[in-house]
Design a protein around this motif. Structure first.
Motif, PDB file in Angstrom:
ATOM      1  N   LEU A 296     134.962  -8.266  62.728  1.00  0.00           N
ATOM      2  CA  LEU A 296     136.106  -7.868  63.141  1.00  0.00           C
ATOM      3  C   LEU A 296     136.106  -6.307  63.442  1.00  0.00           C
ATOM      4  CD1 LEU A 296     138.968  -9.988  61.451  1.00  0.00           C
ATOM      5  CD2 LEU A 296     138.301  -9.714  64.045  1.00  0.00           C
ATOM      6  N   HIS A 297     135.417  -5.663  62.643  1.00  0.00           N
ATOM      7  CA  HIS A 297     135.449  -4.257  62.319  1.00  0.00           C
ATOM      8  C   HIS A 297     133.950  -3.539  62.967  1.00  0.00           C
ATOM      9  CE1 HIS A 297     138.455  -5.350  59.662  1.00  0.00           C
ATOM     10  NE2 HIS A 297     138.985  -4.363  60.378  1.00  0.00           N
TER      11      HIS A 297
ATOM     12  N   ASP B 203     127.707  -9.816  76.294  1.00  0.00           N
ATOM     13  CA  ASP B 203     129.183 -10.044  76.404  1.00  0.00           C
ATOM     14  C   ASP B 203     129.829  -9.851  75.116  1.00  0.00           C
ATOM     15  OD1 ASP B 203     132.051 -10.830  76.743  1.00  0.00           O
ATOM     16  OD2 ASP B 203     131.603 -12.412  77.949  1.00  0.00           O
ATOM     17  N   SER B 204     130.442  -8.624  74.810  1.00  0.00           N
ATOM     18  CA  SER B 204     130.848  -8.412  73.372  1.00  0.00           C
ATOM     19  C   SER B 204     132.319  -9.004  73.486  1.00  0.00           C
ATOM     20  CB  SER B 204     130.675  -7.004  72.923  1.00  0.00           C
ATOM     21  OG  SER B 204     131.318  -6.282  73.496  1.00  0.00           O
ATOM     22  N   SER B 205     133.115  -8.941  74.326  1.00  0.00           N
ATOM     23  CA  SER B 205     134.474  -9.560  74.105  1.00  0.00           C
ATOM     24  C   SER B 205     134.756 -10.657  73.781  1.00  0.00           C
ATOM     25  CB  SER B 205     135.292  -9.295  75.689  1.00  0.00           C
ATOM     26  OG  SER B 205     134.549 -10.432  76.471  1.00  0.00           O
ATOM     27  N   GLU B 206     133.832 -11.666  73.919  1.00  0.00           N
ATOM     28  CA  GLU B 206     134.166 -13.091  73.551  1.00  0.00           C
ATOM     29  C   GLU B 206     133.644 -13.265  72.091  1.00  0.00           C
ATOM     30  OE1 GLU B 206     135.520 -16.025  74.913  1.00  0.00           O
ATOM     31  OE2 GLU B 206     136.177 -14.263  76.345  1.00  0.00           O
ATOM     32  N   CYS B 207     132.829 -12.402  71.533  1.00  0.00           N
ATOM     33  CA  CYS B 207     132.249 -12.198  70.244  1.00  0.00           C
ATOM     34  C   CYS B 207     133.776 -11.658  69.423  1.00  0.00           C
ATOM     35  CB  CYS B 207     131.183 -11.288  69.895  1.00  0.00           C
ATOM     36  SG  CYS B 207     130.577 -11.271  68.303  1.00  0.00           S
ATOM     37  N   ARG B 208     134.185 -10.693  69.954  1.00  0.00           N
ATOM     38  CA  ARG B 208     135.440 -10.114  69.321  1.00  0.00           C
ATOM     39  C   ARG B 208     136.545 -11.049  69.137  1.00  0.00           C
ATOM     40  NH1 ARG B 208     134.103  -5.450  67.705  1.00  0.00           N
ATOM     41  NH2 ARG B 208     132.583  -4.000  68.906  1.00  0.00           N
ATOM     42  N   ARG B 209     136.527 -11.995  70.300  1.00  0.00           N
ATOM     43  CA  ARG B 209     137.865 -13.095  70.301  1.00  0.00           C
ATOM     44  C   ARG B 209     137.588 -13.834  69.551  1.00  0.00           C
ATOM     45  NH1 ARG B 209     139.820 -17.265  73.160  1.00  0.00           N
ATOM     46  NH2 ARG B 209     137.899 -17.687  74.366  1.00  0.00           N
ATOM     47  N   PHE B 210     136.179 -14.529  69.186  1.00  0.00           N
ATOM     48  CA  PHE B 210     135.849 -15.419  68.272  1.00  0.00           C
ATOM     49  C   PHE B 210     136.391 -15.060  66.981  1.00  0.00           C
ATOM     50  CE2 PHE B 210     132.171 -17.257  65.592  1.00  0.00           C
ATOM     51  CZ  PHE B 210     132.744 -18.817  65.813  1.00  0.00           C
TER      52      PHE B 210
ATOM     53  N   ARG C 240     142.349 -16.125  62.655  1.00  0.00           N
ATOM     54  CA  ARG C 240     143.576 -16.978  62.585  1.00  0.00           C
ATOM     55  C   ARG C 240     143.607 -18.347  62.134  1.00  0.00           C
ATOM     56  NH1 ARG C 240     145.361 -20.573  65.870  1.00  0.00           N
ATOM     57  NH2 ARG C 240     143.553 -20.831  67.009  1.00  0.00           N
ATOM     58  N   TRP C 241     142.369 -18.968  62.489  1.00  0.00           N
ATOM     59  CA  TRP C 241     142.212 -20.425  62.125  1.00  0.00           C
ATOM     60  C   TRP C 241     142.021 -20.621  60.460  1.00  0.00           C
ATOM     61  CZ3 TRP C 241     137.283 -21.988  60.056  1.00  0.00           C
ATOM     62  CH2 TRP C 241     137.260 -23.222  59.857  1.00  0.00           C
TER      63      TRP C 241
ATOM     64  N   GLN D 182     128.213 -21.032  71.591  1.00  0.00           N
ATOM     65  CA  GLN D 182     128.459 -20.316  73.042  1.00  0.00           C
ATOM     66  C   GLN D 182     128.810 -18.826  72.970  1.00  0.00           C
ATOM     67  OE1 GLN D 182     132.155 -22.713  73.829  1.00  0.00           O
ATOM     68  NE2 GLN D 182     131.101 -23.854  75.312  1.00  0.00           N
ATOM     69  N   VAL D 183     129.356 -18.378  71.672  1.00  0.00           N
ATOM     70  CA  VAL D 183     129.540 -16.886  71.632  1.00  0.00           C
ATOM     71  C   VAL D 183     128.130 -16.308  71.501  1.00  0.00           C
ATOM     72  CG1 VAL D 183     130.516 -15.192  70.057  1.00  0.00           C
ATOM     73  CG2 VAL D 183     131.915 -17.046  71.092  1.00  0.00           C
ATOM     74  N   GLN D 184     127.195 -16.863  70.888  1.00  0.00           N
ATOM     75  CA  GLN D 184     125.944 -16.329  70.576  1.00  0.00           C
ATOM     76  C   GLN D 184     125.244 -16.129  71.790  1.00  0.00           C
ATOM     77  OE1 GLN D 184     124.653 -19.245  67.263  1.00  0.00           O
ATOM     78  NE2 GLN D 184     124.195 -17.523  65.961  1.00  0.00           N
ATOM     79  N   ALA D 185     125.484 -17.088  72.814  1.00  0.00           N
ATOM     80  CA  ALA D 185     124.835 -17.062  74.085  1.00  0.00           C
ATOM     81  C   ALA D 185     125.314 -15.880  74.779  1.00  0.00           C
ATOM     82  CB  ALA D 185     124.648 -18.452  74.751  1.00  0.00           C
ATOM     83  N   LEU D 186     126.657 -15.747  74.746  1.00  0.00           N
ATOM     84  CA  LEU D 186     127.402 -14.815  75.458  1.00  0.00           C
ATOM     85  C   LEU D 186     126.868 -13.444  75.208  1.00  0.00           C
ATOM     86  CD1 LEU D 186     130.953 -16.368  76.125  1.00  0.00           C
ATOM     87  CD2 LEU D 186     129.308 -15.773  77.758  1.00  0.00           C
ATOM     88  N   LEU D 187     126.930 -13.248  73.770  1.00  0.00           N
ATOM     89  CA  LEU D 187     126.603 -11.996  73.192  1.00  0.00           C
ATOM     90  C   LEU D 187     125.161 -11.719  73.525  1.00  0.00           C
ATOM     91  CD1 LEU D 187     127.499  -9.679  71.531  1.00  0.00           C
ATOM     92  CD2 LEU D 187     126.868 -10.703  69.512  1.00  0.00           C
ATOM     93  N   THR D 188     124.114 -12.530  73.587  1.00  0.00           N
ATOM     94  CA  THR D 188     122.925 -12.324  73.877  1.00  0.00           C
ATOM     95  C   THR D 188     122.889 -11.791  75.376  1.00  0.00           C
ATOM     96  OG1 THR D 188     122.064 -13.983  72.454  1.00  0.00           O
ATOM     97  CG2 THR D 188     120.478 -13.360  74.361  1.00  0.00           C
ATOM     98  N   ASN D 189     123.671 -12.119  76.221  1.00  0.00           N
ATOM     99  CA  ASN D 189     123.825 -11.764  77.698  1.00  0.00           C
ATOM    100  C   ASN D 189     124.621 -10.559  77.785  1.00  0.00           C
ATOM    101  OD1 ASN D 189     122.020 -13.627  78.704  1.00  0.00           O
ATOM    102  ND2 ASN D 189     123.758 -15.023  78.477  1.00  0.00           N
TER     103      ASN D 189
END
Length: 148
Positions: free
Chosen positions: A37-38, A99-106, A112-113, A90-97
């Motif tokens: 998160l940080h 996309d850091s926003s989905e990593c932060r959302r994850f 929360r979960w 899915q997040v790992q794949a996006l971050l590799t490309n």
């Protein structure tokens, strides 16, 4: 409550379930999610990789406990873990490309979960494991918060 405080996940006695090995894993999980998160954008890949390793070990350990002891709600519990691992992939794949926003959302979604998962699914498993190993319910001693 601000967006930052909504996504904060901090270890406290409130998260203790009374089964030592599980509580230790959970404390590590909270630390890794907080680090994610940080994290700066540069730190994200390393922090996500550390969390991924932890999640696989954590979930494998809980599955082993459930399998070895015949835990009745194993299927439901494993399905929830599998959903988290699927999202992680899915997040790992996006971050590799890039996309850091989905990593932060994850990371925010994990924060929360987790308390609900721990209170419901993991608490039942902790109770079950203490019953099997120790012959009774878990005993949880929590420090009283001051100045709340």
């Amino acid at each position: 409550m601000s967006a930052d405080s909504e996504s904060a996940l901090v270890w406290s006695d409130a998260l203790l379930l009374g089964f030592g090995p599980m509580d230790a894993r959970h404390e590590e999980f909270v630390s890794l999610v907080s680090a994610l998160l940080h994290a700066s954008n540069v730190e994200l890949p390393q922090r996500l990789a550390a969390l991924a390793t932890h999640l696989r070990e954590h979930f494998d350990e809980e599955d082993r406990w459930m399998t070895e002891t015949g835990f009745p709600a194993r299927h439901c519990h494993v399905e929830e873990h599998d959903a988290v691992l699927h999202s992680l992939e899915q997040v790992q794949a996006l971050l590799t490309n890039g996309d850091s926003s989905e990593c932060r959302r994850f990371a925010r979604e994990l924060a929360r979960w987790f308390p609900g998962h721990a209170d419901y699914m993991d608490a039942a498993l902790a109770h079950w494991m203490c019953q099997r190993r120790l012959g009774g319910k878990p005993v949880v001693l929590r420090r009283r918060a001051t100045g709340a």
